[in-house]
Design a protein around this motif. Structure first.
Motif, PDB file in Angstrom:
ATOM      1  N   SER A 215      53.660  74.981  19.143  1.00 53.85           N
ATOM      2  CA  SER A 215      52.869  74.242  20.137  1.00 53.85           C
ATOM      3  C   SER A 215      51.463  74.801  20.293  1.00 53.85           C
ATOM      4  O   SER A 215      50.565  74.125  20.778  1.00 53.85           O
ATOM      5  CB  SER A 215      53.557  74.302  21.511  1.00 53.85           C
ATOM      6  N   GLY A 216      51.303  76.078  19.936  1.00 49.37           N
ATOM      7  CA  GLY A 216      50.012  76.720  20.213  1.00 49.37           C
ATOM      8  C   GLY A 216      49.972  77.298  21.618  1.00 49.37           C
ATOM      9  O   GLY A 216      48.993  77.908  22.026  1.00 49.37           O
ATOM     10  N   GLY A 217      51.038  77.112  22.393  1.00 48.07           N
ATOM     11  CA  GLY A 217      51.121  77.670  23.743  1.00 48.07           C
ATOM     12  C   GLY A 217      51.701  79.073  23.709  1.00 48.07           C
ATOM     13  O   GLY A 217      51.650  79.760  22.677  1.00 48.07           O
ATOM     14  N   SER A 218      52.275  79.502  24.813  1.00 53.50           N
ATOM     15  CA  SER A 218      52.815  80.861  24.855  1.00 53.50           C
ATOM     16  C   SER A 218      54.156  80.885  25.575  1.00 53.50           C
ATOM     17  O   SER A 218      54.578  79.867  26.148  1.00 53.50           O
ATOM     18  CB  SER A 218      51.822  81.805  25.539  1.00 53.50           C
ATOM     19  N   ALA A 219      54.810  82.036  25.537  1.00 52.94           N
ATOM     20  CA  ALA A 219      56.107  82.189  26.210  1.00 52.94           C
ATOM     21  C   ALA A 219      56.211  83.579  26.801  1.00 52.94           C
ATOM     22  O   ALA A 219      55.626  84.533  26.284  1.00 52.94           O
ATOM     23  CB  ALA A 219      57.253  81.966  25.221  1.00 52.94           C
ATOM     24  N   THR A 220      56.957  83.668  27.886  1.00 52.09           N
ATOM     25  CA  THR A 220      57.271  84.958  28.496  1.00 52.09           C
ATOM     26  C   THR A 220      58.775  85.152  28.383  1.00 52.09           C
ATOM     27  O   THR A 220      59.541  84.313  28.879  1.00 52.09           O
ATOM     28  CB  THR A 220      56.858  84.955  29.988  1.00 52.09           C
ATOM     29  N   LEU A 221      59.183  86.228  27.726  1.00 50.13           N
ATOM     30  CA  LEU A 221      60.621  86.505  27.596  1.00 50.13           C
ATOM     31  C   LEU A 221      61.076  87.244  28.849  1.00 50.13           C
ATOM     32  O   LEU A 221      60.496  88.270  29.199  1.00 50.13           O
ATOM     33  CB  LEU A 221      60.894  87.405  26.392  1.00 50.13           C
ATOM     34  N   VAL A 222      62.076  86.709  29.518  1.00 48.00           N
ATOM     35  CA  VAL A 222      62.631  87.418  30.682  1.00 48.00           C
ATOM     36  C   VAL A 222      64.156  87.414  30.587  1.00 48.00           C
ATOM     37  O   VAL A 222      64.747  86.406  30.227  1.00 48.00           O
ATOM     38  CB  VAL A 222      62.254  86.769  32.048  1.00 48.00           C
ATOM     39  N   PRO A 223      64.792  88.536  30.923  1.00 48.42           N
ATOM     40  CA  PRO A 223      66.246  88.487  31.053  1.00 48.42           C
ATOM     41  C   PRO A 223      66.541  87.603  32.264  1.00 48.42           C
ATOM     42  O   PRO A 223      65.869  87.758  33.291  1.00 48.42           O
ATOM     43  CB  PRO A 223      66.646  89.938  31.323  1.00 48.42           C
ATOM     44  N   PHE A 224      67.475  86.680  32.140  1.00 43.57           N
ATOM     45  CA  PHE A 224      67.610  85.701  33.224  1.00 43.57           C
ATOM     46  C   PHE A 224      68.176  86.283  34.503  1.00 43.57           C
ATOM     47  O   PHE A 224      69.290  86.808  34.528  1.00 43.57           O
ATOM     48  CB  PHE A 224      68.476  84.507  32.797  1.00 43.57           C
ATOM     49  N   PRO A 226      67.632  84.512  38.671  1.00 42.20           N
ATOM     50  CA  PRO A 226      66.843  83.492  39.352  1.00 42.20           C
ATOM     51  C   PRO A 226      65.526  84.066  39.869  1.00 42.20           C
ATOM     52  O   PRO A 226      64.470  83.441  39.719  1.00 42.20           O
ATOM     53  CB  PRO A 226      67.757  83.050  40.492  1.00 42.20           C
ATOM     54  N   ALA A 227      65.565  85.281  40.443  1.00 46.92           N
ATOM     55  CA  ALA A 227      64.340  85.849  41.012  1.00 46.92           C
ATOM     56  C   ALA A 227      63.274  86.045  39.926  1.00 46.92           C
ATOM     57  O   ALA A 227      62.097  85.729  40.144  1.00 46.92           O
ATOM     58  CB  ALA A 227      64.653  87.174  41.701  1.00 46.92           C
ATOM     59  N   ALA A 228      63.687  86.536  38.753  1.00 47.17           N
ATOM     60  CA  ALA A 228      62.709  86.784  37.686  1.00 47.17           C
ATOM     61  C   ALA A 228      62.131  85.469  37.171  1.00 47.17           C
ATOM     62  O   ALA A 228      60.918  85.359  36.929  1.00 47.17           O
ATOM     63  CB  ALA A 228      63.368  87.553  36.551  1.00 47.17           C
ATOM     64  N   ALA A 229      62.989  84.462  37.023  1.00 45.18           N
ATOM     65  CA  ALA A 229      62.494  83.169  36.518  1.00 45.18           C
ATOM     66  C   ALA A 229      61.519  82.557  37.519  1.00 45.18           C
ATOM     67  O   ALA A 229      60.428  82.105  37.149  1.00 45.18           O
ATOM     68  CB  ALA A 229      63.669  82.227  36.252  1.00 45.18           C
ATOM     69  N   VAL A 230      61.903  82.585  38.795  1.00 45.74           N
ATOM     70  CA  VAL A 230      61.027  81.980  39.820  1.00 45.74           C
ATOM     71  C   VAL A 230      59.710  82.747  39.895  1.00 45.74           C
ATOM     72  O   VAL A 230      58.637  82.149  40.020  1.00 45.74           O
ATOM     73  CB  VAL A 230      61.745  81.920  41.193  1.00 45.74           C
ATOM     74  N   ALA A 231      59.769  84.066  39.768  1.00 45.99           N
ATOM     75  CA  ALA A 231      58.525  84.850  39.824  1.00 45.99           C
ATOM     76  C   ALA A 231      57.570  84.393  38.717  1.00 45.99           C
ATOM     77  O   ALA A 231      56.371  84.219  38.953  1.00 45.99           O
ATOM     78  CB  ALA A 231      58.837  86.342  39.692  1.00 45.99           C
ATOM     79  N   GLU A 232      58.096  84.151  37.518  1.00 51.54           N
ATOM     80  CA  GLU A 232      57.224  83.715  36.415  1.00 51.54           C
ATOM     81  C   GLU A 232      56.699  82.296  36.631  1.00 51.54           C
ATOM     82  O   GLU A 232      55.602  81.964  36.212  1.00 51.54           O
ATOM     83  CB  GLU A 232      57.969  83.791  35.073  1.00 51.54           C
ATOM     84  N   LEU A 233      57.519  81.482  37.281  1.00 56.83           N
ATOM     85  CA  LEU A 233      57.136  80.064  37.461  1.00 56.83           C
ATOM     86  C   LEU A 233      56.175  79.866  38.631  1.00 56.83           C
ATOM     87  O   LEU A 233      55.684  78.761  38.844  1.00 56.83           O
ATOM     88  CB  LEU A 233      58.394  79.212  37.664  1.00 56.83           C
ATOM     89  N   PHE A 244      60.606  75.539  31.720  1.00 53.87           N
ATOM     90  CA  PHE A 244      61.780  76.415  31.776  1.00 53.87           C
ATOM     91  C   PHE A 244      62.926  75.718  31.060  1.00 53.87           C
ATOM     92  O   PHE A 244      63.168  74.524  31.276  1.00 53.87           O
ATOM     93  CB  PHE A 244      62.152  76.696  33.240  1.00 53.87           C
ATOM     94  N   PHE A 245      63.604  76.469  30.200  1.00 51.08           N
ATOM     95  CA  PHE A 245      64.788  75.940  29.503  1.00 51.08           C
ATOM     96  C   PHE A 245      66.008  76.715  29.995  1.00 51.08           C
ATOM     97  O   PHE A 245      65.968  77.949  30.042  1.00 51.08           O
ATOM     98  CB  PHE A 245      64.704  76.177  27.986  1.00 51.08           C
ATOM     99  N   GLY A 246      67.082  76.012  30.281  1.00 54.52           N
ATOM    100  CA  GLY A 246      68.278  76.728  30.718  1.00 54.52           C
ATOM    101  C   GLY A 246      69.545  75.965  30.392  1.00 54.52           C
ATOM    102  O   GLY A 246      69.510  74.812  29.938  1.00 54.52           O
ATOM    103  N   ARG A 253      72.950  78.972  39.243  1.00 54.17           N
ATOM    104  CA  ARG A 253      72.514  80.221  39.897  1.00 54.17           C
ATOM    105  C   ARG A 253      71.122  80.069  40.502  1.00 54.17           C
ATOM    106  O   ARG A 253      70.841  80.573  41.583  1.00 54.17           O
ATOM    107  CB  ARG A 253      72.515  81.368  38.884  1.00 54.17           C
ATOM    108  N   LEU A 254      70.272  79.343  39.783  1.00 56.10           N
ATOM    109  CA  LEU A 254      68.908  79.111  40.294  1.00 56.10           C
ATOM    110  C   LEU A 254      68.963  78.354  41.622  1.00 56.10           C
ATOM    111  O   LEU A 254      68.282  78.700  42.591  1.00 56.10           O
ATOM    112  CB  LEU A 254      68.149  78.295  39.234  1.00 56.10           C
ATOM    113  N   CYS A 255      69.815  77.336  41.676  1.00 55.53           N
ATOM    114  CA  CYS A 255      69.929  76.540  42.913  1.00 55.53           C
ATOM    115  C   CYS A 255      70.512  77.390  44.041  1.00 55.53           C
ATOM    116  O   CYS A 255      70.042  77.312  45.178  1.00 55.53           O
ATOM    117  CB  CYS A 255      70.790  75.300  42.682  1.00 55.53           C
ATOM    118  N   ASP A 256      71.535  78.198  43.742  1.00 56.61           N
ATOM    119  CA  ASP A 256      72.115  79.064  44.782  1.00 56.61           C
ATOM    120  C   ASP A 256      71.023  79.957  45.366  1.00 56.61           C
ATOM    121  O   ASP A 256      70.921  80.142  46.574  1.00 56.61           O
ATOM    122  CB  ASP A 256      73.222  79.971  44.201  1.00 56.61           C
ATOM    123  N   TRP A 257      70.206  80.490  44.491  1.00 57.69           N
ATOM    124  CA  TRP A 257      69.139  81.411  44.924  1.00 57.69           C
ATOM    125  C   TRP A 257      68.083  80.653  45.736  1.00 57.69           C
ATOM    126  O   TRP A 257      67.641  81.120  46.785  1.00 57.69           O
ATOM    127  CB  TRP A 257      68.527  82.071  43.684  1.00 57.69           C
TER     128      TRP A 257
END
Ligand code: AMP
Length: 483
Positions: A215-224, A226-233, A244-246, A253-257
């Protein structure tokens, strides 16, 4: 107007993966807790690893296994393998010794690139092990002469029902899959993917990594988490995640959080979900808590991600949408989902019988999934043929029963499987994780099913569980339920 499908497929498949993925550029392409890499750094590092592998006599077509947890070094190692023209054997870092040994005996790699904990596991197999933390470096070799038909990787099927088989994906498969993803999800160089999926699996590799690089874009690798994903988003800078792909269990888990920590995620461009069915109730919950429902898509190791709900909507709960560009989908006997296209693999590693069985006489890949195509052309997945329960001579697809039971408020999650029974042959059994409130009462749940389903489809028994056994991609491991 006639569309030149064959010509289109050829153009989607054209090129050499290393060349297409390792485009030069000074912008950051990958970030992770352990650092950042620009395109130029990634290109040069992968070139040097290719040089190091070359000096270890790795040649085009040789297999090199990667047995390590996600990291920037994992990506560099993988791209080094592609750059030298070898075939990457993808290993789940969660494999225990016996599972790792099975893959290694099957794929016969000339070298295994392993991180420290995994190197210990396989040291006794007597193979050449290269430390991921200390990759061999050498002078960048010339780009190998490869065609779209050259094998790029062996990905093992998840083996929820039997021994994993090695699916050989070629350069053209990966390029067609990645290019398809850019098109269907409007993925551009402005995007930042929050990448929390295992890299060894098609979802994280073929979509997450290849898509980012193409794509020419970028990615951030995070161990999943919810808090880490939301922080990046929700970052305040240019590194803020736009995609975000999941898998469904991650969205759960994201919704629970998010219920505990309400957060405005309206700046996220798109959430994509797949690899296991997204229950309609979770779809609605996501719509509420994420601000948009995920785009549910469908895929399989042997074919790539090949069907998706339309980005511009409507995103339909319980349905997986339309075929990717260049992919044909149709239903075969017993409504089995059949696939054809440049994305679809050519066969299993050293297993001509399984390969022959996997294709119809007119060249469609038999997914083993049962589907239904609606009038609007969208596909829904009803379950796996192998999971079919035969009870009292009647066929029951577990997913149909699960969809009903999932709507009961005492049910948080449910998997339906057949247990051996003298009376019925197999007995429809519901394995339920209770929601806690209201309390789960077995007879009430069975009664609830009877109001909505023919009697033979209703569970005869309800087994409560604390959690469903799932593999790394969130798929329920039915073999563990029925053993
Ligand atoms: P894998 O080869 O590990 O990617 O697993 C592929 C299988 O996952 C498919 O054959 C389906 O049974 C299942 N799968 C993937 N995506 C979905 C989806 N959106 N809905 C239902 N099942 C799915």
């Amino acid at each position: 107007m006639t569309v030149d499908i064959a010509g289109f497929r050829t153009s989607l498949r054209s090129g050499n993966l290393a060349e297409e993925l390792l485009r030069p550029g000074r912008d950051v392409v990958l970030r992770s807790g352990d650092g950042k890499l620009t395109r130029d750094e990634l290109r040069s590092n992968a070139g040097q690893v290719a040089g190091g592998l070359h000096e270890l006599s790795v040649k085009a077509g040789d297999r090199v296994a990667v047995y390590a947890a996600n990291s920037l070094d994992w990506v560099t190692a993988y791209l080094g393998i592609q750059r030298v023209g070898a075939v990457a054997v993808m290993m789940n870092p969660d494999y225990r010794a016996a599972e790792a040994e099975y893959i290694i005996r099957d794929a016969e790699p000339v070298t295994v690139i392993a991180d420290r904990p995994r190197a210990e596991i396989i040291e006794k197999l007597g193979l050449r092990i290269v430390a991921l933390e200390d990759l061999p470096l050498g002078a960048t070799p010339p780009m190998p002469a490869l065609t779209p038909e050259s094998p790029a990787a062996i990905l093992y099927t998840s083996g929820t029902t039997g021994r994993p088989k090695g699916a050989v994906l070629d350069h053209g498969n990966f390029l067609a899959q990645g290019r398809g993803a850019l098109d269907v999800w409007r993925w551009t160089s402005k995007d930042v993917l929050v990448h929390a999926l295992p890299l060894f699996h098609l979802h994280g590799l073929g979509m997450g990594l290849h898509g980012t690089l193409l794509s020419g874009g970028s990615a951030t690798l995070v161990p999943f988490t919810p808090a880490a994903a939301v922080a990046e988003l929700t970052r305040d800078d240019a590194e803020r995640g736009t995609m975000f792909f999941g898998v469904p269990s991650m969205y759960q888990r994201l919704c629970d959080w998010l219920e505990q920590h309400p957060t405005d995620l309206s700046r996220v461009r798109v959430f994509v979900c797949g690899s296991a069915p997204l229950p309609p109730a979770l779809f609605e919950r996501c719509a509420r808590l994420l601000g948009q429902p995920p785009v549910e898509r469908y895929g399989i190791t042997e074919g790539g991600i090949v069907v998706t709900n339309p980005y511009d909507g409507p995103r339909q709960p319980g349905r997986v949408g339309y075929a990717f560009p260049g992919v044909e989908v149709r239903l075969g006997d017993l409504d089995e989902v059949l696939l054809k296209g440049g994305q679809v693999f050519q066969g299993y590693w050293r297993n001509p019988e399984a390969t022959a069985e996997a294709f119809t006489s007119d060249g469609f890949f038999r997914t083993g999934d049962v589907g239904e195509i609606a009038e609007d052309g969208t596909l829904a997945i009803r379950g796996r043929l192998k999971e079919l329960i035969i009870t009292g001579g009647f066929n029951v697809y577990p997913r149909e029963v699960e969809l009903v039971l999932e709507t009961h408020p005492a049910v948080q999650e449910v998997a339906v499987a057949g247990l051996p029974s003298d009376k019925w042959g197999e007995e429809v059994t519901a394995f339920v994780v209770p929601s806690g409130s209201p309390p789960l009462v077995e007879s009430e749940l069975i009664e609830f099913a009877h109001e909505r389903l023919a009697a033979y489809k209703c569970p005869k028994r309800v087994v409560t569980m604390e959690a469903l056994p799932r593999n790394a991609m969130g798929k329920v491991q039915r073999s563990l339920l029925v053993k």
